[in-house]
Write a protein that holds these residues in place. Structure first.
Motif, PDB file in Angstrom:
ATOM      1  N   THR A 172       0.865  -1.172   0.000  1.00 26.37           N
ATOM      2  CA  THR A 172       0.000   0.000   0.000  1.00 26.37           C
ATOM      3  C   THR A 172       0.900   1.220   0.000  1.00 26.37           C
ATOM      4  OG1 THR A 172      -1.949   1.019   1.048  1.00 26.37           O
ATOM      5  CG2 THR A 172      -0.192   0.269   2.512  1.00 26.37           C
ATOM      6  N   SER A 173       0.340   2.393   0.019  1.00 23.23           N
ATOM      7  CA  SER A 173       1.132   3.609  -0.078  1.00 23.23           C
ATOM      8  C   SER A 173       2.211   3.631   1.000  1.00 23.23           C
ATOM      9  CB  SER A 173       0.234   4.837   0.091  1.00 23.23           C
ATOM     10  OG  SER A 173      -0.848   4.773  -0.793  1.00 23.23           O
ATOM     11  N   GLY A 174       3.468   3.786   0.576  1.00 19.50           N
ATOM     12  CA  GLY A 174       4.552   3.906   1.528  1.00 19.50           C
ATOM     13  C   GLY A 174       5.082   2.593   2.064  1.00 19.50           C
ATOM     14  N   ILE A 175       4.523   1.471   1.647  1.00 21.14           N
ATOM     15  CA  ILE A 175       5.005   0.164   2.128  1.00 21.14           C
ATOM     16  C   ILE A 175       5.371  -0.699   0.925  1.00 21.14           C
ATOM     17  CG2 ILE A 175       4.549  -1.859   3.541  1.00 21.14           C
ATOM     18  CD1 ILE A 175       2.495  -0.334   5.083  1.00 21.14           C
ATOM     19  N   ASP A 176       6.652  -0.682   0.556  1.00 27.69           N
ATOM     20  CA  ASP A 176       7.159  -1.553  -0.495  1.00 27.69           C
ATOM     21  C   ASP A 176       7.767  -2.792   0.153  1.00 27.69           C
ATOM     22  OD1 ASP A 176       6.423   0.296  -2.397  1.00 27.69           O
ATOM     23  OD2 ASP A 176       8.392   1.267  -2.433  1.00 27.69           O
ATOM     24  N   VAL A 177       7.541  -3.949  -0.467  1.00 27.13           N
ATOM     25  CA  VAL A 177       8.024  -5.210   0.098  1.00 27.13           C
ATOM     26  C   VAL A 177       8.778  -6.000  -0.963  1.00 27.13           C
ATOM     27  CG1 VAL A 177       6.222  -5.388   1.849  1.00 27.13           C
ATOM     28  CG2 VAL A 177       5.810  -6.314  -0.417  1.00 27.13           C
ATOM     29  N   ALA A 178       9.625  -6.912  -0.509  1.00 32.63           N
ATOM     30  CA  ALA A 178      10.425  -7.704  -1.440  1.00 32.63           C
ATOM     31  C   ALA A 178      10.714  -9.074  -0.846  1.00 32.63           C
ATOM     32  CB  ALA A 178      11.737  -6.986  -1.762  1.00 32.63           C
ATOM     33  N   THR A 179      10.934 -10.045  -1.725  1.00 30.08           N
ATOM     34  CA  THR A 179      11.423 -11.361  -1.333  1.00 30.08           C
ATOM     35  C   THR A 179      12.535 -11.754  -2.295  1.00 30.08           C
ATOM     36  OG1 THR A 179       9.838 -12.569  -2.718  1.00 30.08           O
ATOM     37  CG2 THR A 179       9.167 -12.080  -0.450  1.00 30.08           C
ATOM     38  N   ALA A 180      13.484 -12.560  -1.802  1.00 30.41           N
ATOM     39  CA  ALA A 180      14.579 -13.018  -2.660  1.00 30.41           C
ATOM     40  C   ALA A 180      15.241 -14.237  -2.032  1.00 30.41           C
ATOM     41  CB  ALA A 180      15.606 -11.905  -2.860  1.00 30.41           C
ATOM     42  N   HIS A 181      15.738 -15.125  -2.887  1.00 29.45           N
ATOM     43  CA  HIS A 181      16.507 -16.284  -2.449  1.00 29.45           C
ATOM     44  C   HIS A 181      17.977 -16.036  -2.824  1.00 29.45           C
ATOM     45  CE1 HIS A 181      13.022 -19.415  -2.302  1.00 29.45           C
ATOM     46  NE2 HIS A 181      12.599 -18.191  -1.999  1.00 29.45           N
ATOM     47  N   LEU A 182      18.872 -16.127  -1.850  1.00 27.34           N
ATOM     48  CA  LEU A 182      20.308 -15.954  -2.083  1.00 27.34           C
ATOM     49  C   LEU A 182      20.984 -17.313  -1.938  1.00 27.34           C
ATOM     50  CD1 LEU A 182      21.021 -12.688  -0.013  1.00 27.34           C
ATOM     51  CD2 LEU A 182      19.977 -12.938  -2.273  1.00 27.34           C
ATOM     52  N   HIS A 183      21.484 -17.841  -3.038  1.00 27.25           N
ATOM     53  CA  HIS A 183      22.183 -19.130  -3.012  1.00 27.25           C
ATOM     54  C   HIS A 183      23.647 -18.868  -2.705  1.00 27.25           C
ATOM     55  CE1 HIS A 183      22.001 -23.447  -3.923  1.00 27.25           C
ATOM     56  NE2 HIS A 183      23.250 -23.311  -4.358  1.00 27.25           N
ATOM     57  N   LEU A 184      24.140 -19.471  -1.631  1.00 30.12           N
ATOM     58  CA  LEU A 184      25.481 -19.182  -1.130  1.00 30.12           C
ATOM     59  C   LEU A 184      26.549 -20.011  -1.842  1.00 30.12           C
ATOM     60  CD1 LEU A 184      24.621 -19.094   2.686  1.00 30.12           C
ATOM     61  CD2 LEU A 184      24.566 -17.222   1.023  1.00 30.12           C
ATOM     62  N   ASP A 185      27.775 -19.476  -1.857  1.00 28.78           N
ATOM     63  CA  ASP A 185      28.880 -20.208  -2.467  1.00 28.78           C
ATOM     64  C   ASP A 185      29.669 -21.019  -1.452  1.00 28.78           C
ATOM     65  OD1 ASP A 185      30.241 -18.254  -1.078  1.00 28.78           O
ATOM     66  OD2 ASP A 185      31.009 -17.216  -2.847  1.00 28.78           O
ATOM     67  N   THR A 186      29.337 -20.830  -0.162  1.00 24.78           N
ATOM     68  CA  THR A 186      30.006 -21.577   0.892  1.00 24.78           C
ATOM     69  C   THR A 186      29.121 -21.593   2.128  1.00 24.78           C
ATOM     70  OG1 THR A 186      32.054 -21.769   2.182  1.00 24.78           O
ATOM     71  CG2 THR A 186      31.186 -19.556   1.832  1.00 24.78           C
ATOM     72  N   ALA A 187      29.339 -22.581   2.987  1.00 26.13           N
ATOM     73  CA  ALA A 187      28.576 -22.626   4.228  1.00 26.13           C
ATOM     74  C   ALA A 187      29.022 -21.487   5.145  1.00 26.13           C
ATOM     75  CB  ALA A 187      28.778 -23.977   4.923  1.00 26.13           C
ATOM     76  N   LEU A 188      28.054 -20.837   5.799  1.00 27.00           N
ATOM     77  CA  LEU A 188      28.361 -19.691   6.650  1.00 27.00           C
ATOM     78  C   LEU A 188      28.092 -20.011   8.104  1.00 27.00           C
ATOM     79  CD1 LEU A 188      26.750 -16.754   4.603  1.00 27.00           C
ATOM     80  CD2 LEU A 188      29.097 -17.631   4.471  1.00 27.00           C
ATOM     81  N   SER A 189      28.836 -19.344   8.960  1.00 28.61           N
ATOM     82  CA  SER A 189      28.572 -19.435  10.390  1.00 28.61           C
ATOM     83  C   SER A 189      27.348 -18.587  10.712  1.00 28.61           C
ATOM     84  CB  SER A 189      29.776 -18.935  11.187  1.00 28.61           C
ATOM     85  OG  SER A 189      29.957 -17.539  10.963  1.00 28.61           O
ATOM     86  N   ALA A 190      26.863 -18.717  11.953  1.00 31.09           N
ATOM     87  CA  ALA A 190      25.690 -17.933  12.359  1.00 31.09           C
ATOM     88  C   ALA A 190      25.971 -16.443  12.240  1.00 31.09           C
ATOM     89  CB  ALA A 190      25.288 -18.299  13.786  1.00 31.09           C
ATOM     90  N   ASP A 191      27.146 -16.005  12.692  1.00 29.32           N
ATOM     91  CA  ASP A 191      27.486 -14.574  12.628  1.00 29.32           C
ATOM     92  C   ASP A 191      27.597 -14.106  11.185  1.00 29.32           C
ATOM     93  OD1 ASP A 191      27.483 -14.304  15.356  1.00 29.32           O
ATOM     94  OD2 ASP A 191      29.660 -14.532  15.565  1.00 29.32           O
ATOM     95  N   GLU A 192      28.180 -14.917  10.329  1.00 26.83           N
ATOM     96  CA  GLU A 192      28.303 -14.543   8.917  1.00 26.83           C
ATOM     97  C   GLU A 192      26.927 -14.459   8.249  1.00 26.83           C
ATOM     98  OE1 GLU A 192      32.665 -16.351   7.615  1.00 26.83           O
ATOM     99  OE2 GLU A 192      30.931 -17.700   7.785  1.00 26.83           O
ATOM    100  N   SER A 193      26.037 -15.362   8.620  1.00 23.58           N
ATOM    101  CA  SER A 193      24.678 -15.317   8.068  1.00 23.58           C
ATOM    102  C   SER A 193      23.966 -14.048   8.491  1.00 23.58           C
ATOM    103  CB  SER A 193      23.886 -16.548   8.532  1.00 23.58           C
ATOM    104  OG  SER A 193      24.448 -17.735   8.026  1.00 23.58           O
ATOM    105  N   HIS A 194      24.120 -13.676   9.772  1.00 27.25           N
ATOM    106  CA  HIS A 194      23.521 -12.429  10.252  1.00 27.25           C
ATOM    107  C   HIS A 194      24.077 -11.231   9.486  1.00 27.25           C
ATOM    108  CE1 HIS A 194      20.938 -13.659  13.498  1.00 27.25           C
ATOM    109  NE2 HIS A 194      21.888 -14.398  14.054  1.00 27.25           N
ATOM    110  N   ASP A 195      25.385 -11.221   9.279  1.00 26.95           N
ATOM    111  CA  ASP A 195      26.002 -10.093   8.564  1.00 26.95           C
ATOM    112  C   ASP A 195      25.475  -9.997   7.135  1.00 26.95           C
ATOM    113  OD1 ASP A 195      27.486  -9.471  10.790  1.00 26.95           O
ATOM    114  OD2 ASP A 195      29.302 -10.528  10.112  1.00 26.95           O
TER     115      ASP A 195
END
Length: 309
Positions: free
Chosen positions: A247-270
């Motif tokens: 609605t007015s002023g509320i834009d939304v998005a979705t996306a899938h990011l396929h990783l090139d390596t396994a990430l740690s929890a902190d790296e995923s957060h970053d």
């Protein structure tokens, strides 16, 4: 490290509702005044301005009702997971349809009078037109201040702006009729009001339809969004990108990011923080759902075409 999914628009919706309520009262009173005066004076311009004011009243009533419904917190509803925000856009589209109907009626009525212009009482027409202008200027001030990023309130504001121009046309026609007796000026004013209303109405309708059809927000290129997300660290490829306006002023998005390596929890957060920051700062999208897919994940087709909606 958290990820904020607040759905607020940054606009004070309470002040928007107050502005619409006050405007609704003022315009309702002056619609009755102009309608009665239009019949008594025989002025098509005044009747057209009254009809336009009636669409203002109906439009603002729908806008206010939609805004009040949308303000309810339906986030926990099992059937309305995004609440009732779309009602505001529907109200804006209905307003556009009403304005189009009014403009077409004005054209037909004004043209039908050109061959045989009826008697028009200039002085009462002038007085009522001036009072209508004052009322419209007051309401225009309220709605302009409150509009912000709301398509709903902007639709109401455009209606009042067009009605303000209509009041000016009524006053000008009344002066001509009173001073010269040229009653055809009334029909010309009616045509002028219609010519002013139609382009603005179509633009409003187009904007509302873009939202309802879930087109990408104006100024946001989904291809560019996908490229920028793909350039983030540890992202091998991006797919299933969707960007739309709720609605007015509320834009939304979705996306899938396929990783090139396994990430740690902190790296995923970053990475999530970087993706959300990119969408927020570069594209104005505050509400985004990002899915991180590890290299071994193949449930989603990584070669699927991402959406450009």
């Amino acid at each position: 490290m958290g990820h904020d999914h607040d759905r607020t628009t940054g606009t004070d919706r309470a002040s928007q509702r107050r502005a619409l309520r006050r405007s609704l009262v003022v315009l309702s009173v002056f619609f009755v005044v102009e309608a009665v005066a239009g019949v008594l004076t025989g002025s098509v311009a005044l009747l057209g301005d009254a009809g336009h004011m009636l669409t203002d009243v109906l439009g603002m009533g729908m806008a206010l009702g939609a805004m009040m419904a949308a303000s309810r917190d339906d986030a926990t509803s099992t059937t309305r997971t995004f609440g009732l925000y779309r009602l505001e856009v529907l109200a804006a589209l209905v307003n556009a349809v009403l304005l189009t109907g009014l403009a077409l009626w004005l054209v037909v009525e004004a043209v039908s009078r050109i061959g045989d212009p009826p008697e028009v009482l200039g002085l009462p027409m002038l007085v009522v037109g001036t009072l209508g202008l004052a009322a419209n200027l007051l309401v225009l001030r309220w709605t302009t201040r409150a509009a912000g990023d709301s398509l709903n309130v902007e639709g109401a504001r455009l209606e009042v702006l067009a009605d303000t121009i209509g009041s000016v046309a009524v006053i000008a026609a009344a002066v001509v009729v009173q001073l010269t007796g040229f009653t055809l000026a009334d029909s010309i004013a009616g045509l002028g009001i219609a010519a002013f209303v139609l382009p603005r109405t179509w633009r409003l309708g187009r904007r509302a339809l873009r939202v309802l059809l879930q087109a990408a927000p104006e100024g946001v290129d989904p291809a560019q969004v996908a490229d920028e997300l793909a350039a983030l660290p540890h992202v091998a490829r991006v797919h299933d990108v969707h960007v739309w306006t709720l609605t007015s002023g509320i834009d939304v998005a979705t996306a899938h990011l396929h990783l090139d390596t396994a990430l740690s929890a902190d790296e995923s957060h970053d990475l999530l923080d970087a993706a959300h920051g990119l969408l927020r700062d570069h594209h104005g999208v505050d509400h985004a759902t990002i899915q991180l897919e590890p290299p071994s994940h193949d449930a989603c087709d990584p070669h699927a075409n991402w959406s450009t909606t």
